[in-house]
Write an enzyme that holds these catalytic residues in place. Structure first.
Site, PDB file in Angstrom:
ATOM      1  N   ASP A 106       0.810  -1.228   0.000  1.00  0.00           N
ATOM      2  CA  ASP A 106       0.000   0.000   0.000  1.00  0.00           C
ATOM      3  C   ASP A 106       0.837   1.270   0.000  1.00  0.00           C
ATOM      4  O   ASP A 106       0.279   2.378   0.120  1.00  0.00           O
ATOM      5  CB  ASP A 106      -0.979  -0.019   1.173  1.00  0.00           C
ATOM      6  CG  ASP A 106      -2.139  -0.959   0.911  1.00  0.00           C
ATOM      7  OD1 ASP A 106      -2.540  -1.089  -0.261  1.00  0.00           O
ATOM      8  OD2 ASP A 106      -2.639  -1.581   1.860  1.00  0.00           O
ATOM      9  N   ASP A 164      -6.644  -5.201  -4.825  1.00  0.00           N
ATOM     10  CA  ASP A 164      -6.442  -3.785  -4.488  1.00  0.00           C
ATOM     11  C   ASP A 164      -5.108  -3.255  -5.028  1.00  0.00           C
ATOM     12  O   ASP A 164      -4.957  -2.063  -5.294  1.00  0.00           O
ATOM     13  CB  ASP A 164      -6.448  -3.578  -2.969  1.00  0.00           C
ATOM     14  CG  ASP A 164      -7.464  -4.411  -2.222  1.00  0.00           C
ATOM     15  OD1 ASP A 164      -7.753  -5.538  -2.681  1.00  0.00           O
ATOM     16  OD2 ASP A 164      -7.956  -3.966  -1.180  1.00  0.00           O
TER      17      ASP A 164
HETATM   18  N1  GLY Z   1      -7.453  -1.815   0.314  1.00  0.00           N
HETATM   19  C1  GLY Z   1      -8.246  -2.270   1.381  1.00  0.00           C
HETATM   20  C2  GLY Z   1      -9.669  -1.935   1.246  1.00  0.00           C
HETATM   21  O1  GLY Z   1     -10.153  -1.623   0.169  1.00  0.00           O
HETATM   22  O2  GLY Z   1     -10.348  -1.993   2.264  1.00  0.00           O
END
Ligand code: GLY
Length: 383
Positions: A106, A164
């Site tokens: 992330d 994600d």
């Molecule tokens: N990237 C984690 C979420 O969308 O909650």
């Protein structure tokens, strides 16, 4: 590539976008005055009580408030937005960069919307260096046996990747453009290919998590993630897929990514058609209770705008009209524009089981703002 969405709107759509943009500007100006360089996440009873800079500086959503501030700076030119954004980048987020073991995939969400935004908008050299530094961290998470970027750091999850991540790999495309070194983009492409093969299902729905043997790269399983169950269809995962694959196409010109984004988009639209534009948390959850996640709608709308800008002219109307339908639904049914309250989008849910349900969560506001500013041709291009 493509035609800006702002040139595709009818005068009536443009008027509507201007009305919503004005409400968002009033709201975010008030929040900027209350929050400054604190980092908000979830509002409770109309207030951001928790400052994530204090409680959880490395949390993956901590780029979205600086991202809102940078988008507002791009739209207004007012330094009252860029100043707190830069303070966050140089205090809280610099503290996270040096905590190596806390960094995971992330880094894209965190630094694209903070340091890389700063570099793109103000050409601040030290911000560029921060961006390249975390791009190197992201590239270092690549598993060459399985051709995927490792998602999280927990022991036993060495072979895990998640959909994600498609929103994190634009950091790698940026780093290659910035340095001329093709390795970053090559890793992004290989990861996108692995996600395409293992995450996107034939009907356009997506797995959230995919697990590989970290030594051989062999696919093992696709367990349940933040959705209802294994094999179900977590709506936010689908929305990351739409926007992420569309972005991968914009960066590479590889039509397979465009086709994947379209397939996931068609599936997403078919599902939100059943609920008037606001996504359920999981499109395959039980009929009751009816649990919604408006974040998925906001991210998908932004991805549909992206598609409307990328596809041939004859196809644009489909993506544009779905983006507008979803944005109308969110703003009419799920928003609080009162500048005295924190948080715009109200019906947000972080996950199906044991999560925070139907609360305002900061990144819905980011994607709503970015979408509306894009409709006006005023958004910064940060992905
Ligand atoms: N990237 C984690 C979420 O969308 O909650």
């Amino acid at each position: 590539m493509g035609a800006s969405i702002s040139d595709q709107l009818t005068p009536e759509d443009a008027r509507w976008a201007a009305e919503i943009a004005a409400k968002l500007e009033t709201k975010f100006a008030a929040e900027r005055d209350r929050e400054g360089s604190k980092i908000p996440y979830i509002a409770e009873s109309g207030r951001y009580e928790e400052d994530m800079a204090e409680t959880f500086p490395g949390w993956w959503t901590n780029g979205f408030w600086p991202g809102i501030l940078w988008q507002m700076f791009a739209a207004t030119g007012e330094e009252s937005y860029s100043e707190p954004a830069r303070r966050i980048e140089r205090t809280t987020l610099d503290g996270v960069i040096s905590a190596y073991e806390k960094l995971d995939h992330d880094v894209g969400f965190l630094w694209l919307l903070s340091a890389v935004a700063d570099w793109r908008l103000t050409h601040n050299e030290s911000s560029r260096v921060r961006g390249l530094h975390v791009a190197t961290v992201l590239a270092g998470r690549f598993n060459s046996a399985g051709r995927f970027i490792r998602a999280w750091n927990e022991l036993g999850r060495e072979g895990w990747a998640i959909v994600d991540s498609m929103m994190n790999i634009p950091l790698l495309f940026w780093a290659s453009e910035e340095t001329g070194d093709p390795r970053f983009a090559e890793i992004a492409r290989q990861h996108a290919d692995t996600m395409l093969a293992n995450v996107v299902r034939p009907d356009g729905s997506c797995n959230h998590i995919v697990c590989f043997d970290p030594l051989t790269g062999e696919f093992q399983e696709a367990p349940a993630g933040q959705g209802y169950a294994a094999g179900s269809s977590w709506s936010r995962g689908q929305s990351w897929g739409i926007f992420g694959f569309a972005r991968a196409y914009r960066h590479t010109g590889d039509e397979r990514y465009l086709d994947a984004a379209k397939r996931v988009a068609h599936y997403f639209c078919s599902q939100v058609a059943l609920t008037g534009g606001i996504a359920l948390i999981d499109f395959r959850q039980p009929a009751e209770p009816k649990l919604f996640d408006a974040i998925a709608s906001c991210v998908a709308a932004d991805g549909l705008i992206e598609l409307a800008e990328l596809v041939p002219e004859a196809e644009r109307g489909f993506y544009r009209s779905w983006a507008l339908l979803i944005l109308h639904a969110v703003t009419e049914k799920a928003c609080d524009f009162d500048p005295g309250h924190d948080g715009v989008v109200q019906l947000c849910s972080d996950k199906y089981h044991d999560g925070r349900i139907h609360v305002p969560i900061i990144y819905a506001d980011y994607f709503l703002l970015e979408s509306i500013l894009r409709l006006q041709g005023r958004a910064a291009d940060l992905w």
